[in-house]
Scaffold this motif. Sequence first.
Motif, PDB file in Angstrom:
ATOM      1  N   ILE A  63      35.963  40.874  38.578  1.00 10.46           N
ATOM      2  CA  ILE A  63      37.426  40.762  38.507  1.00 10.46           C
ATOM      3  C   ILE A  63      38.005  40.474  39.887  1.00 10.46           C
ATOM      4  CG2 ILE A  63      39.550  42.055  38.080  1.00 10.46           C
ATOM      5  CD1 ILE A  63      38.086  43.447  35.777  1.00 10.46           C
ATOM      6  N   ASP A  64      37.571  41.197  40.887  1.00  5.90           N
ATOM      7  CA  ASP A  64      38.075  40.977  42.244  1.00  5.90           C
ATOM      8  C   ASP A  64      37.786  39.562  42.730  1.00  5.90           C
ATOM      9  OD1 ASP A  64      38.972  43.572  42.325  1.00  5.90           O
ATOM     10  OD2 ASP A  64      37.198  44.347  43.366  1.00  5.90           O
ATOM     11  N   LEU A  65      36.579  39.071  42.448  1.00  4.18           N
ATOM     12  CA  LEU A  65      36.169  37.780  42.982  1.00  4.18           C
ATOM     13  C   LEU A  65      36.713  36.596  42.196  1.00  4.18           C
ATOM     14  CD1 LEU A  65      32.440  38.613  43.777  1.00  4.18           C
ATOM     15  CD2 LEU A  65      34.124  37.828  45.442  1.00  4.18           C
ATOM     16  N   PHE A  66      36.757  36.721  40.863  1.00  3.22           N
ATOM     17  CA  PHE A  66      36.977  35.540  40.033  1.00  3.22           C
ATOM     18  C   PHE A  66      38.243  35.582  39.179  1.00  3.22           C
ATOM     19  CE2 PHE A  66      32.247  36.338  40.099  1.00  3.22           C
ATOM     20  CZ  PHE A  66      32.004  35.493  41.178  1.00  3.22           C
ATOM     21  N   VAL A  67      38.898  36.743  39.103  1.00  3.87           N
ATOM     22  CA  VAL A  67      40.129  36.872  38.322  1.00  3.87           C
ATOM     23  C   VAL A  67      41.328  37.076  39.229  1.00  3.87           C
ATOM     24  CG1 VAL A  67      41.343  38.179  36.545  1.00  3.87           C
ATOM     25  CG2 VAL A  67      38.879  37.768  36.325  1.00  3.87           C
ATOM     26  N   GLY A  68      41.194  37.995  40.173  1.00  6.53           N
ATOM     27  CA  GLY A  68      42.290  38.287  41.089  1.00  6.53           C
ATOM     28  C   GLY A  68      43.367  39.135  40.436  1.00  6.53           C
ATOM     29  N   SER A  72      45.885  37.565  33.180  1.00 10.32           N
ATOM     30  CA  SER A  72      45.752  36.543  32.146  1.00 10.32           C
ATOM     31  C   SER A  72      44.537  35.644  32.377  1.00 10.32           C
ATOM     32  CB  SER A  72      47.016  35.684  32.076  1.00 10.32           C
ATOM     33  OG  SER A  72      47.152  34.890  33.244  1.00 10.32           O
ATOM     34  N   LYS A  73      43.942  35.724  33.574  1.00  6.81           N
ATOM     35  CA  LYS A  73      42.769  34.896  33.894  1.00  6.81           C
ATOM     36  C   LYS A  73      41.455  35.626  33.619  1.00  6.81           C
ATOM     37  CE  LYS A  73      45.326  31.546  35.537  1.00  6.81           C
ATOM     38  NZ  LYS A  73      45.303  31.173  36.954  1.00  6.81           N
ATOM     39  N   ILE A  74      41.511  36.706  32.847  1.00  7.92           N
ATOM     40  CA  ILE A  74      40.326  37.521  32.604  1.00  7.92           C
ATOM     41  C   ILE A  74      39.211  36.730  31.929  1.00  7.92           C
ATOM     42  CG2 ILE A  74      41.103  38.372  30.355  1.00  7.92           C
ATOM     43  CD1 ILE A  74      39.206  40.383  33.062  1.00  7.92           C
TER      44      ILE A  74
END
Length: 350
Positions: A63-68, A72-74
């Motif tokens: 989540i930290d690296l690829f969603v931020g 909604s980008k989960i």
Amino acid sequence: MAGGTWDPTALPTRPGLYLNFIEAATAQIQGGARGTVAIPLIKYDGTALESTVYTIEKESEAIDLFVGSDASKIDNIKSIQFALQGGAKEVVVYTMPASAAEADYAAMRDVLETYAFNVFTFDLDDANTATQYANTKTWTVNNRNNGKHFMSVLGNDDDTTVPSTKAYDDDYIIDLSNGVEINEKIYTSKNFAPFIAGLVAGTSINKSITYQQLFVDDVNARYKNSDINEALQNGALVLVHDGDKIKIEQGITSSGNKIRAIRARQAVATDVMKTASDSYIGKLDNNEDGQKALLSVITAYLEVLENANVLTDIQVQLDPDNPSVGDSVFILISYREIDSMERIFLNVKV
């Protein structure tokens, strides 16, 4: 270290331990590692940089690296979630450039060759093509021939057509034929491939994934009995609804061989070579005492697998057809893989 297959007429020159596992009829080399899935990630919006490798053990790291901060980008990390839920201990993620051109895929393959992983698969958002699948098979086979062993799980966009031919016909490729439905959302076999990759990576080498239950709502394409038989004959990994639950019909590769058997050979090739590299190459004299020591440690390793019901009927000896002289040692290893009980035939007398 060097490794892989060897040709007695053109022996390799790099220091290394070269293994030839001679099967009774086919004389194939098998190999692989355990526990890790590799995925080239298409979408990422966190702190990650492109063309970079990240090792993920927990969803929070992804989540930290690829969603931020944008929840909604989960779905950016759905493939990573699937792999971890399937059972992988970790996921090696390569962040693809936005262009995702052929040169980018080639670069991704080159980089991943320097990392250890068990199974490769594509991100479910990857618009991969038949060309990319063909390149993946070639890459997988080339790595096998050069001493690096992993499986690749591939799927399709359209799962309604029952496989009528062997799409890949290789012990290292798993051809997933259909996908699943989860919470009213359809995941094609291409989408669901990361879960199967995690399941294969996370399953012990003395266990089979045949009849493994999947906790999903349904399959996205139901096959009748004749369809299932045809798909299995053509090396497809089929998901079925048996009227009560969703399960894997049979754990096979695209060649029709059992995944359990292939992974047993993978363990032997990978672990024996790593042990030799760490403790024996360049450290033992190539004389009777040194050779006995090497044979002894290989036998001890195989006996551990035997005790775990991975294999049996072990024999380890110097290869009588290739003299172990100079700096070269030729070892002949034979064993019988233990399969799972998958077909039970009943005769009922009344």
